[in-house]
Design an enzyme around this catalytic site. Sequence first.
Site: not given
Length: 351
Positions: A194, A289, A319
Amino acid sequence: MSKVRELVEAAALRGIFALPRPARRLIAGRPVRLDGQELALDAQLLLKLQKLSGQEKLSAPTPELAREGMRRSTRLATAAPVSGVVVADRPIPTENGALPARLYRPRELTGTSPLLVFFHGGGWVIGDLDSYDDVCRFLAKHAGIRVLSVGYRLAPEFPFPAALDDSIAAYRYAVDNAAELGTSRDSIAVGGDSAGGNLATSVALHAARSELADPVFQLLIYPAADGTTRRRSRELFGTGFLLTDADMTWFIDHYQPDEELRADPRLSVLLAEDLSGLPPAYVATAGFDPLRDEGEAYAQRLADSGVPVISRRFEDLIHGFANARQVAPRFQEAMFEIVGALRAGLSLRKV
């Protein structure tokens, strides 16, 4: 009492995931199908339990509340530390003070090995060494390498580019102290998930355009790559799949509040004019996601620039699955595949 409550909730979580599949399906509800993909039962069940507990998003009224929420989620998701891994605090001196960091290695590893400099996720606002302890232990043990986990400064107390400055300083420290860290200068990779994936590839880009030695590999797990554009996956999966559209706005508003400056390629790496010469990369995305499309667009940009890249979509996952590895088998399977890619990428360089 809060610790007792967490122990009870953690036991209940594992008990639910241990139920027979028909029972888990009954709790999770009808299968979720969207964009030609079907959400894994493990992911759907986790989302349902989070909704029932009121933990449906990552943001909060204040950064500190959001940080505590992530710490709490980590404690609930982690049953026990990965065994057979030696962990040592390794503060990194910088001009802004010492950065907290940890060095991980498999217990049986006595000689030199590749080193992964790892940057945690959390939208540049939340996350810390503790919340990624399991991920780093897992990568170190199953890839058979050393991992240096970096605790960079967080926004909004330290907005962009503080996190990137710290990440570059940490990578430079690893290069300059390679032998002491048990590796060599030409066997150091960067990685993260991320926001950490964003930092990892920004470090690689900085190294490629400076005198700093290049990383040998990039491990990018659902990376953030563009703070300027709303892509289709953000519209499709912006509600109900852990990382929400509102979360993404909350994170970027804290990290870089000036919208006009978000096109800076140090933040929006997808917008960099030239990506040629970057190290080989493995880019993992999750099907459900909101970050999916920008991660895959970045992988395509790398490929178009002549960079060797593997783009892997785990189309049934959400995610944050790396942090849920201990919760359910499907998340564990994905992480084993990722660690296999890491091993393969690093095997190209021997120390």
